[in-house]
Design an enzyme around this catalytic site. Structure first.
Site, short mmCIF file in Angstrom:
data_model
loop_
_atom_site.label_atom_id
_atom_site.label_comp_id
_atom_site.label_asym_id
_atom_site.label_seq_id
_atom_site.Cartn_x
_atom_site.Cartn_y
_atom_site.Cartn_z
N ARG A 102 -1.15 13.61 13.04
CA ARG A 102 0.17 13.05 12.72
C ARG A 102 0.99 13.04 14.00
O ARG A 102 0.56 13.54 15.03
CB ARG A 102 0.86 13.77 11.56
CG ARG A 102 0.64 15.22 11.38
CD ARG A 102 1.08 16.09 12.51
NE ARG A 102 2.48 15.87 12.86
CZ ARG A 102 3.03 16.16 14.00
NH1 ARG A 102 2.33 16.70 14.99
NH2 ARG A 102 4.31 15.93 14.23
N GLY A 103 2.23 12.50 13.89
CA GLY A 103 3.03 12.29 15.09
C GLY A 103 2.82 10.85 15.55
O GLY A 103 1.67 10.42 15.69
N ARG B 149 0.22 4.60 7.24
CA ARG B 149 1.57 5.20 7.28
C ARG B 149 2.56 4.12 7.76
O ARG B 149 2.32 3.49 8.79
CB ARG B 149 1.60 6.44 8.19
CG ARG B 149 0.69 7.56 7.65
CD ARG B 149 0.99 8.89 8.29
NE ARG B 149 2.27 9.40 7.87
CZ ARG B 149 2.88 10.45 8.45
NH1 ARG B 149 2.31 11.06 9.49
NH2 ARG B 149 4.04 10.89 8.01
N ASP C 195 9.94 8.19 15.47
CA ASP C 195 8.84 7.39 14.90
C ASP C 195 9.07 5.90 15.09
O ASP C 195 8.13 5.12 15.07
CB ASP C 195 8.67 7.72 13.42
CG ASP C 195 8.00 9.07 13.28
OD1 ASP C 195 8.70 10.10 13.42
OD2 ASP C 195 6.76 9.10 13.11
O1 MRU Z 1 5.12 13.03 9.46
P1 MRU Z 1 4.83 13.33 10.90
O2 MRU Z 1 4.43 14.73 11.16
O3 MRU Z 1 3.87 12.32 11.47
O4 MRU Z 1 6.23 13.10 11.62
C1 MRU Z 1 6.29 13.32 13.00
C2 MRU Z 1 7.65 13.15 13.56
O5 MRU Z 1 8.60 12.83 12.89
C3 MRU Z 1 7.75 13.29 15.06
O6 MRU Z 1 8.97 13.84 15.42
C4 MRU Z 1 7.61 11.90 15.69
O7 MRU Z 1 6.44 11.28 15.21
C5 MRU Z 1 7.59 11.96 17.15
S1 MRU Z 1 6.07 12.61 17.76
C6 MRU Z 1 6.06 12.55 19.45
#
Ligand code: MRU
Length: 348
Positions: A45-46, A88, A238
């Site tokens: 994720r991220g 996603r 994101d």
């Molecule tokens: O749901 P996730 O864990 O994918 O959400 C991640 C985030 O909101 C992070 O802050 C974002 O993706 C930036 S990652 C460099």
């Protein structure tokens, strides 16, 4: 540096981020379906990591193809792109990476390349995308480090670290950059309900790096700011719209409002692949709703009673007026963001 995702022969291996920090388990993906499942279920994720993973998944899907002619190969490639695009919705890096892979594919197809040549081209492009992401994070770290005072307590939300990218991190890249520049940094990591990326992942990777880290629950940030114990906030994103409004993990918006109220600088660190100039403002960003079980349970422990309605928007939108600056590999962008982002985007 932490191995977020890597090739192992013809397979892709990634650390299972659902299991950290209790266990360091690696998941092997042998097909594009495995990759789609890994993204959807948050093994990885991220935003930047999701994009890199999708690109590698398309290269993997192509390498595994039994197609003998380019017609069938093209149909399969398109189907794989659609499969990954449906995993996603909020992180624009996913769609950016798929578009980049599509461009590589069509360049090869236009040049009349064979199936084997197209496979090689996709692998090369995915590798380049991976390496570019690490390079972008390092550049973000260098730009961001200059904004950090010689001694600073920095609040961050969610995990925008090595685990959320191909390596080094965005918000945590700024922190790593500041530490590498000899600054004395203490990090406050919001635990980040409901999935606990802050408590589990940010704290795990910072402690591993020997960086002073304190985990707090999300509702503690305001009080700590009022006591004057936070010097700046840095978070990832994101998707950043053309006017600078941005989506990030749920709970980012209240942190931004609190920072403004207390006169604390609030920075957003993200690679250019997170900037979406085709989305005019934050209201147009799609927000993912995830499984209610993430809210009702922590692991196998049930917290909320059966029968209660549950909401689980995974991201919120922070209006641009709360942002001190956006840090990308192209530099430090300030208000009015509609102009500074357009300027940084032109000529690329
Ligand atoms: O749901 P996730 O864990 O994918 O959400 C991640 C985030 O909101 C992070 O802050 C974002 O993706 C930036 S990652 C460099």
């Amino acid at each position: 540096m932490l191995p977020t995702i890597a090739w192992q022969g013809e397979e892709i291996v990634m650390v299972d981020q659902r299991k950290l920090p209790a266990a360091e388990i690696y998941v092997t993906c042998k097909s594009v379906n495995d990759i789609a499942k890994a993204i959807k279920t948050m093994v990885i994720r991220g935003a930047p990591a999701i994009g890199v993973c999708a690109a590698m998944g398309l290269a993997l899907g192509a390498a595994r193809s039994k197609a003998t002619g380019t017609k069938q190969f093209t149909t399969e490639f398109q189907r794989n792109c659609d499969l990954l695009a449906a995993t996603r919705p909020t992180a624009v890096n996913l769609f950016w990476a798929i578009e980049r892979m599509k461009r590589a594919f069509s360049d090869g197809a236009l040049a009349g390349e064979s199936v084997d040549q197209l496979k090689a081209r996709l692998r090369t492009e995915a590798d380049r995308l991976h390496d570019d992401d690490v390079a972008s994070c390092r550049a973000i770290g260098a730009h961001g480090a200059a904004l950090v005072p010689q001694e600073a307590t920095i609040l961050t939300h969610c995990n925008a670290g090595a685990l959320a990218t191909a390596g080094y991190g965005t918000a945590l890249g700024v922190i790593r950059g500041a530490v590498e520049a000899g600054k004395k940094v203490c990090v406050l990591a919001d635990e980040t309900r409901p999935f606990l990326q802050g408590a589990r992942l940010t704290a795990w990777e910072l402690v591993k790096d020997g960086i002073d880290t304190t985990v707090i629950t999300d509702n503690m940030a305001g009080s700590i700011m009022r006591q004057g114990d936070i010097d700046l906030v840095v978070v990832g994103a994101d998707r950043i719209a053309a006017n600078g409004d941005f989506a990030n993990k749920i709970g980012t918006y209240p942190v931004a409002v609190l920072a403004k109220e207390h006169g604390i600088p609030f920075y957003v660190a993200a690679p250019w692949s997170t900037i979406d100039l085709s989305t005019r403002d934050g209201d147009a960003i799609p927000i993912e709703e995830r499984d209610p079980r993430e809210v009702t349970h922590v692991g196998s422990n049930q917290l909320a009673p059966e029968g209660a309605h549950i909401r689980n928007p995974s991201f919120d939108v922070t209006p641009n007026k709360y942002i001190t600056a956006i840090i990308t590999e192209r530099g430090v962008h300030r208000a009015p963001f509609i102009e500074s982002l357009a300027d940084a985007g032109s000529g690329h």
